[in-house]
Design a protein around this motif. Sequence first.
Motif, PDB file in Angstrom:
ATOM      1  N   SER A  56      65.982   7.465 -14.042  1.00 56.96           N
ATOM      2  CA  SER A  56      65.372   8.649 -13.438  1.00 56.96           C
ATOM      3  C   SER A  56      66.287   9.862 -13.553  1.00 56.96           C
ATOM      4  O   SER A  56      67.506   9.750 -13.527  1.00 56.96           O
ATOM      5  N   LEU A  57      65.676  11.029 -13.693  1.00 57.08           N
ATOM      6  CA  LEU A  57      66.393  12.288 -13.847  1.00 57.08           C
ATOM      7  C   LEU A  57      65.985  13.250 -12.745  1.00 57.08           C
ATOM      8  O   LEU A  57      64.864  13.194 -12.250  1.00 57.08           O
ATOM      9  N   ARG A  60      66.766  19.093 -13.143  1.00 59.26           N
ATOM     10  CA  ARG A  60      67.577  19.780 -14.161  1.00 59.26           C
ATOM     11  C   ARG A  60      67.886  18.887 -15.363  1.00 59.26           C
ATOM     12  O   ARG A  60      68.615  19.284 -16.257  1.00 59.26           O
ATOM     13  N   GLY A  61      67.388  17.668 -15.345  1.00 64.02           N
ATOM     14  CA  GLY A  61      67.592  16.750 -16.461  1.00 64.02           C
ATOM     15  C   GLY A  61      68.844  15.903 -16.352  1.00 64.02           C
ATOM     16  O   GLY A  61      69.198  15.195 -17.286  1.00 64.02           O
ATOM     17  N   ASN A  62      69.523  15.957 -15.216  1.00 67.48           N
ATOM     18  CA  ASN A  62      70.714  15.132 -15.001  1.00 67.48           C
ATOM     19  C   ASN A  62      70.308  13.804 -14.370  1.00 67.48           C
ATOM     20  O   ASN A  62      69.314  13.732 -13.656  1.00 67.48           O
ATOM     21  N   PRO A  63      71.089  12.748 -14.609  1.00 67.41           N
ATOM     22  CA  PRO A  63      70.723  11.458 -14.010  1.00 67.41           C
ATOM     23  C   PRO A  63      70.799  11.503 -12.481  1.00 67.41           C
ATOM     24  O   PRO A  63      71.684  12.143 -11.924  1.00 67.41           O
TER      25      PRO A  63
END
Length: 84
Positions: A56-57, A60-63
Amino acid sequence: MTDTPPDRLSNDTRSPYYDPAVLERGIGLRFNGVEKNNVEEYCVSEGWVRLPVGKSLDRRGNPMTMKVKGQVEPYYLTEAPQAE
C-alpha cells in the motif's frame, strides 16, 4: 574513534535524518535478533524501526509504514575508507 552507525537514520530524502554517505556505505540491521532488509527508518536510542505495510502507498506515492518497537542493532556492511 569507533566505527558505529548513527543513532537514527532514514532512507527518505526529505527526512532530516537522511545521510547519503552512510547509506552508500551500507547499513545492516538486526531487529529483535532477526536480520531486516526492508527498514525505512530506525532509531536505536528510542528502540523502534519503521517498516512498510504490504504494497500500500500513501497519497504521495510513498510506502505506508508502521512503527514497531524492539531492540535495534545497526552495523556497517563495509569497512570504513582509510585516509591516506
